[in-house]
Design a protein around this motif. Structure first.
Motif, mmCIF file in Angstrom:
data_model
loop_
_atom_site.group_PDB
_atom_site.id
_atom_site.type_symbol
_atom_site.label_atom_id
_atom_site.label_comp_id
_atom_site.label_asym_id
_atom_site.label_seq_id
_atom_site.Cartn_x
_atom_site.Cartn_y
_atom_site.Cartn_z
ATOM 1 N N TYR A 100 0.839 -1.190 0.000
ATOM 2 C CA TYR A 100 0.000 0.000 0.000
ATOM 3 C C TYR A 100 0.880 1.249 0.000
ATOM 4 N N ASN A 101 1.829 1.280 -0.925
ATOM 5 C CA ASN A 101 2.758 2.399 -1.058
ATOM 6 C C ASN A 101 2.333 3.286 -2.210
ATOM 7 N N GLY A 102 2.578 4.569 -2.067
ATOM 8 C CA GLY A 102 2.288 5.489 -3.154
ATOM 9 C C GLY A 102 1.971 6.875 -2.640
ATOM 10 N N VAL A 103 1.964 7.818 -3.549
ATOM 11 C CA VAL A 103 1.686 9.209 -3.216
ATOM 12 C C VAL A 103 0.177 9.466 -3.176
ATOM 13 N N LEU A 104 -0.546 8.875 -4.092
ATOM 14 C CA LEU A 104 -1.980 9.139 -4.207
ATOM 15 C C LEU A 104 -2.793 8.344 -3.181
ATOM 16 N N PRO A 105 -3.885 8.915 -2.702
ATOM 17 C CA PRO A 105 -4.733 8.205 -1.731
ATOM 18 C C PRO A 105 -5.239 6.854 -2.253
ATOM 19 N N GLU A 106 -5.510 6.770 -3.566
ATOM 20 C CA GLU A 106 -5.983 5.507 -4.141
ATOM 21 C C GLU A 106 -4.927 4.403 -4.018
ATOM 22 N N GLU A 107 -3.668 4.781 -4.184
ATOM 23 C CA GLU A 107 -2.591 3.797 -4.067
ATOM 24 C C GLU A 107 -2.510 3.262 -2.640
ATOM 25 N N ASN A 108 -2.698 4.133 -1.672
ATOM 26 C CA ASN A 108 -2.634 3.730 -0.274
ATOM 27 C C ASN A 108 -3.864 2.929 0.147
ATOM 28 N N ARG A 109 -4.993 3.203 -0.484
ATOM 29 C CA ARG A 109 -6.230 2.514 -0.121
ATOM 30 C C ARG A 109 -6.376 1.187 -0.861
ATOM 31 N N LEU A 110 -6.097 1.181 -2.159
ATOM 32 C CA LEU A 110 -6.310 -0.009 -2.976
ATOM 33 C C LEU A 110 -5.097 -0.935 -3.004
ATOM 34 N N GLY A 111 -3.919 -0.379 -2.872
ATOM 35 C CA GLY A 111 -2.696 -1.179 -2.922
ATOM 36 C C GLY A 111 -2.308 -1.541 -4.341
ATOM 37 N N GLN A 112 -1.184 -2.261 -4.441
ATOM 38 C CA GLN A 112 -0.662 -2.662 -5.743
ATOM 39 C C GLN A 112 0.449 -3.693 -5.576
ATOM 40 N N ARG A 113 0.744 -4.353 -6.669
ATOM 41 C CA ARG A 113 1.821 -5.345 -6.686
ATOM 42 C C ARG A 113 3.132 -4.649 -7.021
ATOM 43 N N LEU A 114 4.170 -4.998 -6.263
ATOM 44 C CA LEU A 114 5.533 -4.574 -6.568
ATOM 45 C C LEU A 114 6.366 -5.820 -6.807
ATOM 46 N N GLU A 115 7.404 -5.677 -7.606
ATOM 47 C CA GLU A 115 8.378 -6.747 -7.804
ATOM 48 C C GLU A 115 9.733 -6.245 -7.341
ATOM 49 N N ILE A 116 10.458 -7.123 -6.667
ATOM 50 C CA ILE A 116 11.748 -6.743 -6.087
ATOM 51 C C ILE A 116 12.795 -7.778 -6.479
ATOM 52 N N ASP A 117 13.947 -7.300 -6.947
ATOM 53 C CA ASP A 117 15.126 -8.140 -7.182
ATOM 54 C C ASP A 117 16.198 -7.698 -6.207
ATOM 55 N N VAL A 118 16.915 -8.648 -5.642
ATOM 56 C CA VAL A 118 18.003 -8.300 -4.739
ATOM 57 C C VAL A 118 19.242 -9.112 -5.111
#
Length: 119
Positions: A14-32
């Protein structure tokens, strides 16, 4: 030195600047990619004397799902610093974070940031 890599870790955040991003969420992909002294560690063949990548995976997922940031840059920096703190054998952390649901009027696959943090 060598690299231990985990590719394409997928988390729902639930990361992001916009309120919708924080409320709805989203998928992130991470490589390490972790730089470790494999030439020394690999000769002993003991899990407790190297970097346990299952625990690294758990650390990344826990941070990504329990911390909330406006910027994926901040998330990447926090994960990188925490990996250096938790895993003393790691000399360098290279981390890429991809975000697909980006509020930009345009056609593209994703936005990706990459960070490298040295001990």
């Amino acid at each position: 030195m060598g690299l231990v890599k985990i590719n394409n870790i997928q988390v729902y955040t639930y990361n992001g600047v916009l309120p919708e991003e924080n409320r709805l969420g989203q998928r992130l992909e991470i490589d390490v990619a972790l730089t470790v002294p494999i030439e020394r560690l690999g000769t002993k063949d003991r899990l407790n004397e190297t970097v346990n990548y299952a625990k690294v995976y758990d650390s990344i997922v826990t941070i990504a799902q329990t911390q909330q940031y406006q910027l994926i840059e901040s998330l990447a920096n926090h994960i990188s610093q925490e990996l250096l703190r938790q895993y003393q054998l790691v000399e360098v952390v290279q981390l890429r974070v991809r975000k697909y649901s980006v509020p930009i009027a345009g056609i593209f696959d994703n936005v990706e940031i990459e960070v490298q943090v040295n001990r």
